[in-house]
Scaffold this active site. Structure first.
Site, mmCIF file in Angstrom:
data_model
loop_
_atom_site.group_PDB
_atom_site.id
_atom_site.type_symbol
_atom_site.label_atom_id
_atom_site.label_comp_id
_atom_site.label_asym_id
_atom_site.label_seq_id
_atom_site.Cartn_x
_atom_site.Cartn_y
_atom_site.Cartn_z
ATOM 1 N N GLU A 327 0.848 -1.197 0.000
ATOM 2 C CA GLU A 327 0.000 0.000 0.000
ATOM 3 C C GLU A 327 0.878 1.241 0.000
ATOM 4 O O GLU A 327 1.761 1.379 0.857
ATOM 5 C CB GLU A 327 -0.893 0.040 1.246
ATOM 6 C CG GLU A 327 -1.999 -0.981 1.268
ATOM 7 C CD GLU A 327 -2.948 -0.765 2.446
ATOM 8 O OE1 GLU A 327 -4.122 -1.106 2.315
ATOM 9 O OE2 GLU A 327 -2.509 -0.243 3.488
ATOM 10 N N CYS A 328 0.651 2.145 -0.934
ATOM 11 C CA CYS A 328 1.322 3.440 -1.003
ATOM 12 C C CYS A 328 2.841 3.266 -0.926
ATOM 13 O O CYS A 328 3.463 2.802 -1.868
ATOM 14 C CB CYS A 328 0.779 4.366 0.071
ATOM 15 S SG CYS A 328 1.118 6.115 -0.247
ATOM 16 N N GLY A 329 3.475 3.598 0.200
ATOM 17 C CA GLY A 329 4.913 3.427 0.309
ATOM 18 C C GLY A 329 5.347 1.995 0.088
ATOM 19 O O GLY A 329 6.394 1.728 -0.525
#
Length: 436
Positions: A327-329
């Site tokens: 997720e994201c990073g």
């Protein structure tokens, strides 16, 4: 029954978090059990709440969650003496289009649960106008009840007197007034406050805030104005399925943005969580059946992540036979490369073709509704996932097959579709809930 309050304000940056932490710690020092919640999708504040209260805090979100989910989450406060919900942005600020049970505004939670609102008002650069703002917020929505206000960053006794008189004429109770006091400001960085676990002095900061607020705010009057809330029994809890039976979860300063209610839901469903630290060059547990990389601040640690060969080789080996999701990073780390703010490119895991850069920063912020085109851990094709995206990275390349069709809160299709390749999947948004 617990005393219940919502801490809100006309806007961001007025002092909601500081007041919430200070009240929680001050009442905790009096021997009261305090339960905090965070209205909205901010994933940093709950860790500060936990530091102040010694009880886990979770997010409640009217755009992403239905009423039964919210009721289930807040029921954990049933054994507390005081329940505090910290708002986000201004009291009525949400998105333009209604979500599952509201627009994501703090006012939705206040009205839904019947919890009175304490407003933090910063009268800097004004006097009587502060009363007009408070009165406007009080009268804007009939179902939202204002308990009173706390003034923050008052310039002088004369300034305080002018504002207090105006608020009294408007029929609004003032619980206290805080003079400017920079020493209790919490450190910030580009995604908000520096995380609680990164601040060794967080306990001292909260203690100082509690002492300062107790000196200037009538804590007994605030408690007296609180609502008396009785949690309702809920038949259906969280609509969250764990991504696997044993989950290898990346967990350190670079991978820390995961919603507490998600982890609790996984455990409640019988899943085991095996944390590991990529920054310590640890590989995912070989006995796990899925690996999950949350978001965080990989851009601040890109060089170390790139140099940690055991982590990267272990992750690649894991992904040969089992699902890996970021997720994201975490999604960025699954990609081919990450360029940091200094323009230096770092090799990432290479499980996906994603390339991102922080050298040219652009804010991506908002709710996301994703309709899965393919499975991802815990969710089948066609599932409608609600989440939130907040990052400053720029996509340089996203060549893999899209994972989903992703819309923002207005229904507009966005380019951050997520990706899939082999056993690896990733999204830029942080999952909050799946539509029932």
């Amino acid at each position: 029954m617990p005393a219940s309050l919502v801490i809100s304000a006309p806007a961001s940056g007025v002092g909601k978090t500081t007041l919430t932490l200070a009240l929680a710690r001050a009442w905790r020092k009096r021997g009261l059990n305090v339960q905090c919640f965070k209205s909205g999708p901010d994933y940093i504040d709950p860790a500060f709440h936990a530091a102040a209260t010694e009880r886990a805090s979770v997010n409640v979100d009217s755009w992403a969650m239905d009423r039964s989910t919210i009721a289930h989450l807040v029921s954990r406060g049933g054994d507390a003496d005081v329940v505090l919900a910290e708002g986000s942005m201004g009291l009525f600020d949400g998105v333009a289009a209604r979500g599952v049970s509201g627009t994501g505004a703090t006012a939705d939670i206040a009205e839904m649960l019947g919890w009175p609102v304490v407003l933090v008002i910063d009268p800097s650069g004004q006097a009587q106008t502060a009363a007009a703002i408070a009165a406007g917020l009080r009268d804007y929505r009939a179902g939202v009840r204002l308990a009173g206000v706390v003034l923050n960053r008052v310039a002088s006794p004369r300034h305080e007197d002018l504002v207090r008189r105006a608020l009294k004429e408007a029929g609004i109770k003032v619980f206290g007034a805080l003079p400017r006091h920079a020493e209790i400001s919490l450190p910030k960085r580009h995604l908000g406050l520096v995380q609680a676990e990164e601040q060794a002095e967080i306990g001292e900061l909260i203690d100082e805030a509690a002492r300062f607020v107790a000196e200037h705010v009538d804590l007994d009057a605030v408690l007296h104005a609180a609502g008396q809330w009785s949690p309702q029994a809920v038949a259906n809890g969280l609509n969250v399925r764990p991504p696997g039976q044993r989950i290898a979860l990346a967990r350190d300063a670079a991978f820390s943005f995961v919603y507490p209610h998600m982890l609790e839901a996984w455990r409640a469903a019988g899943a085991e969580i095996a944390p590991f630290s990529p920054l310590a060059d640890e590989a995912p547990d070989a006995s796990a059946d899925v690996c999950w990389l949350p978001g965080g601040y990989p851009e601040l640690h890109a060089g170390k992540i790139a140099a940690n060969a055991r982590f990267r080789s272990g992750l690649r080996a894991f992904a040969e036979t089992r699902p890996v999701h970021g997720e994201c990073g975490g999604y960025m780390v699954l990609g081919t490369g990450l360029t940091d703010a200094d323009g230096i490119s770092h090799e990432m895991a290479g499980l996906l073709g994603l390339e991102t850069s922080f050298a040219k920063r652009r804010m991506h912020l908002g709710y996301r509704l994703a309709e899965l085109a393919a499975p991802m851990p815990g969710h089948q094709p066609g599932a409608r996932l609600r989440g939130h995206e907040f990052h400053y990275s720029t996509i340089l390349a996203q060549p893999d097959t899209p994972l989903a069709v992703v819309h923002d809160a207005t229904g507009t299709v966005i380019a951050e579709t997520g990706s899939r390749r082999g056993h690896a999947t990733g999204t830029f948004f942080h999952l909050i809930a799946e539509d029932r």
